[in-house]
Design a protein around this motif. Sequence first.
Motif, PDB file in Angstrom:
ATOM      1  N   ASP A  56       0.810  -1.219   0.000  1.00  0.00           N
ATOM      2  CA  ASP A  56       0.000   0.000   0.000  1.00  0.00           C
ATOM      3  C   ASP A  56       0.846   1.273   0.000  1.00  0.00           C
ATOM      4  N   LEU A  57       2.077   1.196  -0.486  1.00  0.00           N
ATOM      5  CA  LEU A  57       2.985   2.344  -0.455  1.00  0.00           C
ATOM      6  C   LEU A  57       2.407   3.546  -1.203  1.00  0.00           C
ATOM      7  N   ALA A  58       1.862   3.335  -2.397  1.00  0.00           N
ATOM      8  CA  ALA A  58       1.304   4.456  -3.167  1.00  0.00           C
ATOM      9  C   ALA A  58       0.121   5.084  -2.448  1.00  0.00           C
ATOM     10  N   GLN A  59      -0.686   4.274  -1.784  1.00  0.00           N
ATOM     11  CA  GLN A  59      -1.811   4.821  -1.010  1.00  0.00           C
ATOM     12  C   GLN A  59      -1.301   5.658   0.155  1.00  0.00           C
ATOM     13  N   GLY A  95       0.100   8.514  -4.001  1.00  0.00           N
ATOM     14  CA  GLY A  95       0.241   8.313  -5.447  1.00  0.00           C
ATOM     15  C   GLY A  95       1.647   7.929  -5.856  1.00  0.00           C
ATOM     16  N   SER A  96       1.763   7.503  -7.099  1.00  0.00           N
ATOM     17  CA  SER A  96       3.047   7.004  -7.590  1.00  0.00           C
ATOM     18  C   SER A  96       4.085   8.112  -7.721  1.00  0.00           C
ATOM     19  N   ASP A  97       3.664   9.340  -8.058  1.00  0.00           N
ATOM     20  CA  ASP A  97       4.618  10.443  -8.154  1.00  0.00           C
ATOM     21  C   ASP A  97       5.222  10.769  -6.787  1.00  0.00           C
ATOM     22  N   ALA A  98       4.399  10.696  -5.756  1.00  0.00           N
ATOM     23  CA  ALA A  98       4.894  10.963  -4.399  1.00  0.00           C
ATOM     24  C   ALA A  98       5.863   9.868  -3.944  1.00  0.00           C
ATOM     25  N   VAL A  99       5.602   8.623  -4.352  1.00  0.00           N
ATOM     26  CA  VAL A  99       6.529   7.524  -4.038  1.00  0.00           C
ATOM     27  C   VAL A  99       7.859   7.785  -4.719  1.00  0.00           C
ATOM     28  N   ALA A 100       7.815   8.154  -6.006  1.00  0.00           N
ATOM     29  CA  ALA A 100       9.043   8.433  -6.749  1.00  0.00           C
ATOM     30  C   ALA A 100       9.844   9.554  -6.091  1.00  0.00           C
ATOM     31  N   ASP A 130      16.521   9.025 -11.713  1.00  0.00           N
ATOM     32  CA  ASP A 130      15.173   9.580 -11.858  1.00  0.00           C
ATOM     33  C   ASP A 130      14.250   8.577 -12.546  1.00  0.00           C
ATOM     34  N   GLN A 131      14.752   7.892 -13.573  1.00  0.00           N
ATOM     35  CA  GLN A 131      13.939   6.926 -14.305  1.00  0.00           C
ATOM     36  C   GLN A 131      13.586   5.726 -13.418  1.00  0.00           C
ATOM     37  N   GLU A 132      14.555   5.246 -12.623  1.00  0.00           N
ATOM     38  CA  GLU A 132      14.284   4.123 -11.710  1.00  0.00           C
ATOM     39  C   GLU A 132      13.218   4.500 -10.696  1.00  0.00           C
ATOM     40  N   ARG A 133      13.325   5.712 -10.162  1.00  0.00           N
ATOM     41  CA  ARG A 133      12.334   6.162  -9.185  1.00  0.00           C
ATOM     42  C   ARG A 133      10.952   6.257  -9.820  1.00  0.00           C
ATOM     43  N   ALA A 134      10.874   6.758 -11.053  1.00  0.00           N
ATOM     44  CA  ALA A 134       9.595   6.859 -11.751  1.00  0.00           C
ATOM     45  C   ALA A 134       9.017   5.469 -12.029  1.00  0.00           C
ATOM     46  N   ASP A 135       9.868   4.527 -12.466  1.00  0.00           N
ATOM     47  CA  ASP A 135       9.403   3.170 -12.754  1.00  0.00           C
ATOM     48  C   ASP A 135       8.941   2.456 -11.487  1.00  0.00           C
ATOM     49  N   LEU A 136       9.691   2.605 -10.398  1.00  0.00           N
ATOM     50  CA  LEU A 136       9.283   1.992  -9.134  1.00  0.00           C
ATOM     51  C   LEU A 136       7.981   2.622  -8.622  1.00  0.00           C
ATOM     52  N   GLY A 137       7.864   3.944  -8.744  1.00  0.00           N
ATOM     53  CA  GLY A 137       6.627   4.610  -8.347  1.00  0.00           C
ATOM     54  C   GLY A 137       5.443   4.089  -9.140  1.00  0.00           C
ATOM     55  N   ALA A 138       5.638   3.889 -10.454  1.00  0.00           N
ATOM     56  CA  ALA A 138       4.563   3.356 -11.300  1.00  0.00           C
ATOM     57  C   ALA A 138       4.203   1.941 -10.878  1.00  0.00           C
ATOM     58  N   PHE A 139       5.213   1.131 -10.536  1.00  0.00           N
ATOM     59  CA  PHE A 139       4.945  -0.233 -10.075  1.00  0.00           C
ATOM     60  C   PHE A 139       4.114  -0.217  -8.795  1.00  0.00           C
ATOM     61  N   PHE A 140       4.535   0.563  -7.804  1.00  0.00           N
ATOM     62  CA  PHE A 140       3.791   0.606  -6.546  1.00  0.00           C
ATOM     63  C   PHE A 140       2.384   1.157  -6.756  1.00  0.00           C
ATOM     64  N   GLY A 141       2.227   2.101  -7.700  1.00  0.00           N
ATOM     65  CA  GLY A 141       0.915   2.642  -8.010  1.00  0.00           C
ATOM     66  C   GLY A 141       0.012   1.629  -8.706  1.00  0.00           C
ATOM     67  N   SER A 142       0.607   0.633  -9.365  1.00  0.00           N
ATOM     68  CA  SER A 142      -0.187  -0.352 -10.102  1.00  0.00           C
ATOM     69  C   SER A 142      -0.686  -1.502  -9.240  1.00  0.00           C
ATOM     70  N   ILE A 143      -0.179  -1.623  -8.023  1.00  0.00           N
ATOM     71  CA  ILE A 143      -0.587  -2.731  -7.152  1.00  0.00           C
ATOM     72  C   ILE A 143      -2.004  -2.487  -6.665  1.00  0.00           C
ATOM     73  N   ARG A 144      -2.835  -3.466  -6.836  1.00  0.00           N
ATOM     74  CA  ARG A 144      -4.230  -3.375  -6.404  1.00  0.00           C
ATOM     75  C   ARG A 144      -4.326  -3.870  -4.966  1.00  0.00           C
ATOM     76  N   THR A 145      -4.428  -2.943  -4.033  1.00  0.00           N
ATOM     77  CA  THR A 145      -4.456  -3.339  -2.624  1.00  0.00           C
ATOM     78  C   THR A 145      -5.791  -3.942  -2.221  1.00  0.00           C
ATOM     79  N   GLN A 146      -6.876  -3.575  -2.886  1.00  0.00           N
ATOM     80  CA  GLN A 146      -8.181  -4.109  -2.508  1.00  0.00           C
ATOM     81  C   GLN A 146      -8.290  -5.589  -2.851  1.00  0.00           C
ATOM     82  N   THR A 147      -7.659  -6.023  -3.950  1.00  0.00           N
ATOM     83  CA  THR A 147      -7.814  -7.405  -4.388  1.00  0.00           C
ATOM     84  C   THR A 147      -6.658  -8.287  -3.949  1.00  0.00           C
ATOM     85  N   THR A 148      -5.689  -7.712  -3.286  1.00  0.00           N
ATOM     86  CA  THR A 148      -4.542  -8.500  -2.852  1.00  0.00           C
ATOM     87  C   THR A 148      -4.890  -9.260  -1.584  1.00  0.00           C
TER      88      THR A 148
END
Length: 137
Positions: free
Chosen positions: A45-48, A52-57, A79-97
Amino acid sequence: GASVGEKLFLGRVGLENGGPACHACHSAGTHSDLGGPTLGPDLTDLAQRYGGSDAVAAALANPPSATMQPIFDGKALTDQERADLGAFFGSIRTQTTVQVDLLWIFGLVGAAVLLGLMYFFPKRNRINYLRQLRSRS
């Protein structure tokens, strides 16, 4: 994107400056080690938590914990790694996990097998076997 971030998280793609993969210490989403403990917290739930993913990055620009700071000293994420990791954490569906502890499942299956074996070997056979053992002494 999220798929590159997932590869970075798992260590399938190395970090440019040589830092360790996140999965070395953390779990996230469906990526856990048989439901067992990890060194660091679960990041599902890091992005939550960060908004959001930008804040994680942005947070990954400086290691967010005192434990991570010496590990990533001189090995900052790009910067690119942080953006990609932020996008990954933002894509995790916490409700269905749903995390299921696989060790519990294996234990329940093992118990069922043992109970099944006890059903096929009636109690009278066990008593007779014990009598045989005692008569040999």
